[in-house]
Each structure stands twice: as C-alpha cells, then as structure tokens.
Scaffold this active site. Structure first.
Site, PDB file in Angstrom:
ATOM      1  N   CYS A 163       1.024  -1.119   0.072  1.00 36.37           N
ATOM      2  CA  CYS A 163      -0.213   0.097   0.066  1.00 36.37           C
ATOM      3  C   CYS A 163       0.802   1.222   0.030  1.00 36.37           C
ATOM      4  O   CYS A 163       0.181   2.377   0.049  1.00 36.37           O
ATOM      5  CB  CYS A 163      -0.923   0.045   1.284  1.00 36.37           C
ATOM      6  SG  CYS A 163      -2.253  -1.426   1.161  1.00 36.37           S
ATOM      7  N   HIS A 300      -1.882   8.196   6.352  1.00 36.12           N
ATOM      8  CA  HIS A 300      -2.271   6.935   5.754  1.00 36.12           C
ATOM      9  C   HIS A 300      -3.468   6.444   6.644  1.00 36.12           C
ATOM     10  O   HIS A 300      -4.076   5.696   5.687  1.00 36.12           O
ATOM     11  CB  HIS A 300      -0.887   6.118   6.219  1.00 36.12           C
ATOM     12  CG  HIS A 300      -1.214   4.459   5.456  1.00 36.12           C
ATOM     13  ND1 HIS A 300      -1.369   4.392   4.085  1.00 36.12           N
ATOM     14  CD2 HIS A 300      -1.325   3.444   6.101  1.00 36.12           C
ATOM     15  CE1 HIS A 300      -1.483   3.149   4.014  1.00 36.12           C
ATOM     16  NE2 HIS A 300      -1.667   2.170   5.116  1.00 36.12           N
ATOM     17  N   LYS A 330      -8.975   8.367   3.311  1.00 35.56           N
ATOM     18  CA  LYS A 330      -9.503   7.292   3.109  1.00 35.56           C
ATOM     19  C   LYS A 330     -10.942   7.180   3.882  1.00 35.56           C
ATOM     20  O   LYS A 330     -11.694   6.190   3.566  1.00 35.56           O
ATOM     21  CB  LYS A 330      -8.578   6.257   3.818  1.00 35.56           C
ATOM     22  CG  LYS A 330      -7.249   5.991   3.170  1.00 35.56           C
ATOM     23  CD  LYS A 330      -6.616   4.886   3.566  1.00 35.56           C
ATOM     24  CE  LYS A 330      -5.165   4.948   2.960  1.00 35.56           C
ATOM     25  NZ  LYS A 330      -4.297   5.886   2.966  1.00 35.56           N
ATOM     26  N   HIS A 335      -9.787   2.287   1.390  1.00 30.66           N
ATOM     27  CA  HIS A 335      -8.429   2.213   1.285  1.00 30.66           C
ATOM     28  C   HIS A 335      -7.892   1.815  -0.521  1.00 30.66           C
ATOM     29  O   HIS A 335      -8.399   0.689  -0.567  1.00 30.66           O
ATOM     30  CB  HIS A 335      -7.558   1.171   2.049  1.00 30.66           C
ATOM     31  CG  HIS A 335      -6.234   0.850   2.296  1.00 30.66           C
ATOM     32  ND1 HIS A 335      -5.403   1.789   1.542  1.00 30.66           N
ATOM     33  CD2 HIS A 335      -5.386   0.281   2.629  1.00 30.66           C
ATOM     34  CE1 HIS A 335      -4.147   1.648   1.733  1.00 30.66           C
ATOM     35  NE2 HIS A 335      -3.978   0.569   2.312  1.00 30.66           N
ATOM     36  N   PHE A 392       1.955   3.553   4.415  1.00 30.49           N
ATOM     37  CA  PHE A 392       2.735   2.512   4.869  1.00 30.49           C
ATOM     38  C   PHE A 392       2.116   1.245   4.144  1.00 30.49           C
ATOM     39  O   PHE A 392       0.934   1.067   3.948  1.00 30.49           O
ATOM     40  CB  PHE A 392       2.466   2.601   6.357  1.00 30.49           C
ATOM     41  CG  PHE A 392       2.739   3.803   6.911  1.00 30.49           C
ATOM     42  CD1 PHE A 392       3.778   4.385   6.485  1.00 30.49           C
ATOM     43  CD2 PHE A 392       1.845   4.478   7.615  1.00 30.49           C
ATOM     44  CE1 PHE A 392       4.442   5.651   7.079  1.00 30.49           C
ATOM     45  CE2 PHE A 392       2.254   5.845   8.255  1.00 30.49           C
ATOM     46  CZ  PHE A 392       3.321   6.343   7.926  1.00 30.49           C
ATOM     47  N   PHE A 394       1.889  -3.540   3.891  1.00 28.93           N
ATOM     48  CA  PHE A 394       2.346  -4.731   4.574  1.00 28.93           C
ATOM     49  C   PHE A 394       3.901  -5.156   3.944  1.00 28.93           C
ATOM     50  O   PHE A 394       4.365  -4.593   3.118  1.00 28.93           O
ATOM     51  CB  PHE A 394       1.646  -5.866   4.034  1.00 28.93           C
ATOM     52  CG  PHE A 394       0.316  -6.173   4.675  1.00 28.93           C
ATOM     53  CD1 PHE A 394       0.087  -5.425   5.779  1.00 28.93           C
ATOM     54  CD2 PHE A 394      -0.864  -6.857   4.034  1.00 28.93           C
ATOM     55  CE1 PHE A 394      -1.262  -5.819   6.526  1.00 28.93           C
ATOM     56  CE2 PHE A 394      -1.869  -7.329   4.668  1.00 28.93           C
ATOM     57  CZ  PHE A 394      -2.057  -6.589   5.742  1.00 28.93           C
TER      58      PHE A 394
END
Length: 406
Positions: A163, A300, A330, A335, A392, A394
């Site tokens: 992301c 984020h 968001k 997202h 940010f 995974f």
C-alpha cells in the site's frame, strides 16, 4: 548539483469522481464514495463494502487490440494519465519527439490470473487463454500499457510495495529527475476493484463489516473503527525538472521536495510507530523543513485498529502542539491500496490549489492515541503551502512525501 522537481500535470479516476474537478467537489463536501457490492457477499466475502469506481468506456479512445491487453487497473491508469498529460500541456507529438519515463505503483493483477486459471480448468487448452490475459496479469501491466499507448521511451518499471506502491513510485521518479537522469516522468498508482482482488484481505478479517451504512464504515482514528474498506482506481502525475518546465512554459502546480522511506524489520503485517517516524523525518529532512513548516498531513490511516494506532503515536510525537491539520482522505475513499500513495498526493494537490483541507469524516470519538491529534473533522478553508503525505504497507514498507506550493 541536484535538480528541482515540480508537478505540471495530475489526473485521477476514483470513487470520488473521474476527473480533478469532480474529485475536488467530493473532497470539499466530505462526500464518501463507498457503497455495498452484493456480488462480493454472494461470492463469499464477510464484507461487501467497497469504493464504487466507474469503469471507463474506452471504445473510441483506444483500438480493440490495445483494449484487449489492458487490465482493469491499467484502464483506470490510462484515463488518469490522459488527464495528467492534458493538464501538463503534453500532446502526442511531444511524446513522440521527447524522452519521457514511466514509473507506476501496482502490486497485483488478480482478475486476469483468475480468468486464465478458470479457462485452463475448463478447457484444458492454453491456446484458449489468448495474449490479452498475459499482458493483463503481470504486475507490470500498467507500465507496459502506458509505455505502449503514450510512446514513452524513458525509464520504465513498476513499484510493488503493497500500500506504499504509489508513494514510492513518486519518490523514485523524483529521485531520477533530481539526479538529472530524466527531464519528465509519468508516475502514479493503480488498483483493480473487482471481487477477485481482495478476497484474501477479507480472509484476514481486515475489512469493516459496518454494512448498514456504507458511507460511515471507514472511520480513520475513530475509537469505534472496525476495519478498512477496500477501494481503487488510478492516480497519475507528470513530474518534471523545474528549468525544463519553465522553458516550455508549463504551469507549475507544486514542487516535490522531500521523499522519506524506511522498513519496519518486524512482522509481515505489523505496523510500526518508529518506522512511520523515520519515514516522516527523513522526508522533512530531505525537503529542508521542520514540523513547524507543515500545514497539512494526509495521514495513511486506513481505519484499522493497529495501523491507525501506530501512525497516531508517530504523529503525536512529531506534531502535537504544531499548527498542521491532519486528515485521512480514506474516510471518504476507503483504502485505495496500491494507488493510495499517489491518489493522496493528487488529493493534497487539489486542496493546495483550492485552499482547503478535506475532512476526516466519521470521526466521532478519539481513542487514547488519536486524542492529541489536530484532526480536521470538518472542511477547513485555509491556505496550504506545505504538505506531508504518509503511506505504509504490508511487509513493513514506509514512504512519506513532502510537496510545496511555489
């Protein structure tokens, strides 16, 4: 001597609208683009919530052979890139006569892979798959299609960083131009919205199940948040070396002046306040600014318990007592995953150009971590000169960008 890097064009195709003007209206009015997709529930999802993104009608814009090789996300990217080039004053002849690069964030292309597997399972004949699905199914589907359609002959690669992909693509384009390796690069991020793309995330219980009122499901920083809402589309920017832009008489929208990055080095899905802090401080250091100089932070914050908590801790450490307003777009878009880092620069650019901060909607009650944050829960009419945008993902990947008004 390092070069200055500016934005001369921007384009967007999202659940908030399919052009810059429509998205501006949605942002200013705090209008959510989230809805309920019954097809997801029928397919077996726990949550049918998603950003509702219109599919573009490309017949008449692109020939049939070109359309065959376009993945869903590449369709969105084409429309966003087309708008960005138009805004930058770049036509087909310019692209044929000059070297322009392309760097896009994209970290999966699930629909074409699933379709190829389905055909093989049913027909047991690879000849039935056809060439189009090959080009749709690669992670580089966006780059290869934009390169072909727009005759781009400069740097050409994809960024796959979960992301943070869209943000890293802008950061890398900025670095190429800053070092004098390219004069102009098309960059951005793209994300498919079909049901095949997000089933594994649904399996992680990562999604909000607040399906009784979809527009209130995405609740960044709010104490009652219960998960993110997946979304997608595409965002595109034309980044250009400053003197090059001035020489050709381009309108300069903003300057990209800072890129920061870090990796958490921990669990594959574990966010980190330290990693967030490092990316933000590195971006501000690169830009030569301090927390006192930042007017707006596009957080984020995805509406997950842990992710919002750790980012809030880092924001609290850096910005409590400062004037910077904070919101997560968001809350309206959900997202947007691989495109989010790019779309949120476009959203921030729209705010900068139109002197407002879009609201962090659906924020009712803070938790202990968001209590000190200077959150804009309503639209604020104010001048924005300097923006920090966080992304940010995974795998512990972190990216932060600083853009300035000239």
């Amino acid at each position: 001597m390092s070069k200055r890097v500016v934005i001369t064009g921007a384009g967007i195709w999202s659940c908030l609208g399919t052009n810059m003007e429509a998205v501006k209206e949605s942002l200013y009015n705090g209008k959510s683009g989230i809805g309920l997709d019954q097809d997801r529930l029928d397919y077996g999802y726990r949550s049918g919530l998603t950003g509702i993104v219109e599919r573009p009608q490309l017949k008449g814009l692109l020939d049939r052979r070109t359309r065959t090789g376009l993945s869903e996300e590449a369709e969105y990217a084409f429309m966003a890139s087309r708008e960005a080039f138009q805004m930058a004053g770049i036509d087909d002849q310019y692209l044929l006569d000059n070297e322009v690069g392309v760097i896009f964030g994209n970290d999966s292309s699930a629909s074409a892979v699933v379709e190829s597997a389905r055909i093989m399972a049913e027909k047991h004949d690879s000849a039935m798959i056809g060439s189009g699905l090959i080009f749709q199914g690669m992670n580089s589907t966006v780059n290869m299609n934009m390169n072909t359609i727009f005759h781009l002959r400069g740097v050409n690669f994809s960024v796959s960083s979960a992301c943070a992909s869209g943000s890293h693509s802008i950061g890398l384009a900025y670095m190429f131009i800053k070092q004098g390796l390219q004069d102009m690069i098309l960059c951005g991020g793209a994300q498919e919205v079909n049901k095949y793309a997000m089933s594994s995330f649904d399996a992680l219980n990562a999604f909000s199940v607040r399906m009784d009122d979809p527009t209130k499901a995405s609740r960044p920083f709010d104490k009652s948040r219960d998960g993110l809402v997946p979304s997608g589309g595409a965002a595109a920017l034309v980044l250009e070396e400053y003197e090059h832009a001035v020489k050709r008489g381009a309108t300069i929208l903003a300057e990209v002046c800072g890129y920061g990055f870090s990796s958490n080095g921990g669990g594959i899905s574990q966010p980190s306040d330290v990693g967030s802090f490092v990316a933000m401080t590195r971006a501000m250091g690169d830009a030569g600014v301090t927390p006192d100089d930042i007017d707006y932070i596009n957080a984020h914050a995805t509406s997950t318990q842990q992710g919002d908590m750790y980012e809030a801790m880092a924001l609290d450490r850096l910005f409590t007592g400062k004037h910077a307003l904070i919101s997560s777009t968001k809350s309206m878009t959900g997202h947007e995953c691989w495109m989010a880092g790019a779309s949120e620069i476009v959203y921030s650019l729209i705010m900068m150009q139109n002197n407002f901060v879009a609201p962090n909607i659906n924020f009712v009650e803070p938790d202990e971590y968001s209590a000190n944050l200077n959150l804009a829960t309503k639209t604020v009419d104010t001048e924005i000169k300097t923006v920090l945008s966080n992304s940010f993902g995974f795998g512990g990947t972190n990216s932060a960008l600083v853009i300035k008004r000239l």
